[in-house]
Design a protein around this motif. Structure first.
Motif, PDB file in Angstrom:
ATOM      1  N   TYR A  10       0.875  -1.177   0.000  1.00  0.00           N
ATOM      2  CA  TYR A  10       0.000   0.000   0.000  1.00  0.00           C
ATOM      3  C   TYR A  10       0.906   1.220   0.000  1.00  0.00           C
ATOM      4  CZ  TYR A  10      -3.434   3.503   1.175  1.00  0.00           C
ATOM      5  OH  TYR A  10      -4.228   4.621   1.141  1.00  0.00           O
ATOM      6  N   ASN A  11       0.805   2.002  -1.043  1.00  0.00           N
ATOM      7  CA  ASN A  11       1.621   3.212  -1.188  1.00  0.00           C
ATOM      8  C   ASN A  11       3.099   2.911  -0.922  1.00  0.00           C
ATOM      9  OD1 ASN A  11      -0.611   4.727  -1.872  1.00  0.00           O
ATOM     10  ND2 ASN A  11      -0.870   5.588   0.166  1.00  0.00           N
ATOM     11  N   VAL A  15       9.769   1.433  -2.374  1.00  0.00           N
ATOM     12  CA  VAL A  15      10.453   0.186  -2.034  1.00  0.00           C
ATOM     13  C   VAL A  15      10.038  -1.014  -2.881  1.00  0.00           C
ATOM     14  CG1 VAL A  15      10.943   0.890   0.340  1.00  0.00           C
ATOM     15  CG2 VAL A  15       8.801  -0.279  -0.186  1.00  0.00           C
ATOM     16  N   ILE A  16       8.963  -0.915  -3.631  1.00  0.00           N
ATOM     17  CA  ILE A  16       8.443  -2.082  -4.351  1.00  0.00           C
ATOM     18  C   ILE A  16       9.409  -2.578  -5.421  1.00  0.00           C
ATOM     19  CG2 ILE A  16       7.089  -0.874  -6.127  1.00  0.00           C
ATOM     20  CD1 ILE A  16       5.824  -3.883  -4.142  1.00  0.00           C
ATOM     21  N   SER A  40      -3.476   1.534  -3.753  1.00  0.00           N
ATOM     22  CA  SER A  40      -2.514   2.605  -3.497  1.00  0.00           C
ATOM     23  C   SER A  40      -2.899   3.892  -4.220  1.00  0.00           C
ATOM     24  CB  SER A  40      -1.117   2.175  -3.955  1.00  0.00           C
ATOM     25  OG  SER A  40      -0.604   1.165  -3.126  1.00  0.00           O
ATOM     26  N   THR A  41      -2.565   4.999  -3.593  1.00  0.00           N
ATOM     27  CA  THR A  41      -2.852   6.310  -4.179  1.00  0.00           C
ATOM     28  C   THR A  41      -1.586   7.020  -4.647  1.00  0.00           C
ATOM     29  OG1 THR A  41      -2.800   7.312  -1.977  1.00  0.00           O
ATOM     30  CG2 THR A  41      -4.949   6.612  -2.826  1.00  0.00           C
ATOM     31  N   ASP A  42      -0.435   6.398  -4.454  1.00  0.00           N
ATOM     32  CA  ASP A  42       0.807   6.967  -4.976  1.00  0.00           C
ATOM     33  C   ASP A  42       1.102   6.311  -6.333  1.00  0.00           C
ATOM     34  OD1 ASP A  42       1.670   4.434  -4.276  1.00  0.00           O
ATOM     35  OD2 ASP A  42       3.357   5.101  -3.050  1.00  0.00           O
ATOM     36  N   PHE A  47       3.575   1.733 -11.459  1.00  0.00           N
ATOM     37  CA  PHE A  47       4.868   1.054 -11.524  1.00  0.00           C
ATOM     38  C   PHE A  47       4.674  -0.442 -11.727  1.00  0.00           C
ATOM     39  CE2 PHE A  47       8.319  -1.268  -9.498  1.00  0.00           C
ATOM     40  CZ  PHE A  47       9.424  -0.713 -10.125  1.00  0.00           C
ATOM     41  N   LEU A  48       3.773  -1.039 -10.959  1.00  0.00           N
ATOM     42  CA  LEU A  48       3.515  -2.471 -11.075  1.00  0.00           C
ATOM     43  C   LEU A  48       2.938  -2.830 -12.441  1.00  0.00           C
ATOM     44  CD1 LEU A  48       2.067  -3.166  -7.525  1.00  0.00           C
ATOM     45  CD2 LEU A  48       4.336  -3.807  -8.387  1.00  0.00           C
TER      46      LEU A  48
END
Length: 86
Positions: A10-11, A15-16, A40-42, A47-48
């Motif tokens: 979540y957000n 680090v993901i 997530s809101t970021d 990115f994923l």
């Protein structure tokens, strides 16, 4: 033997990437990467999605917390062994 690696997020944009790199570096292993994102809101989800070829299962929806997300991952995973990497 198949290994399911479940990541709940979540957000976690900052680090993901490290998590994806760690799973990708595991060679000669029958594995699936399951990511359960809590809407997530970021920039995490974008990115994923851009790295979708590295992720077998991606779910992004609101949840009731980390344990709810973990249980969703367990229910979706198809591996003989299940592990968590957050």
């Amino acid at each position: 033997m198949k290994i399911s690696i479940i990541t709940v997020s979540y957000n976690s944009y900052n680090v993901i990437q490290h998590c994806l790199e760690s799973v990708k570096s595991q060679n000669n292993v029958d594995k699936e990467h399951v990511i359960i994102d809590g809407a997530s809101t970021d920039r995490t989800l974008s990115f994923l999605k851009a790295r979708r070829e590295q992720i077998e299962i991606l779910v992004s929806e609101p949840d009731k917390g980390i344990y709810d997300a973990m249980n969703k991952g367990i229910n979706i995973a198809t591996g003989d062994i299940i592990g968590f990497l957050n």
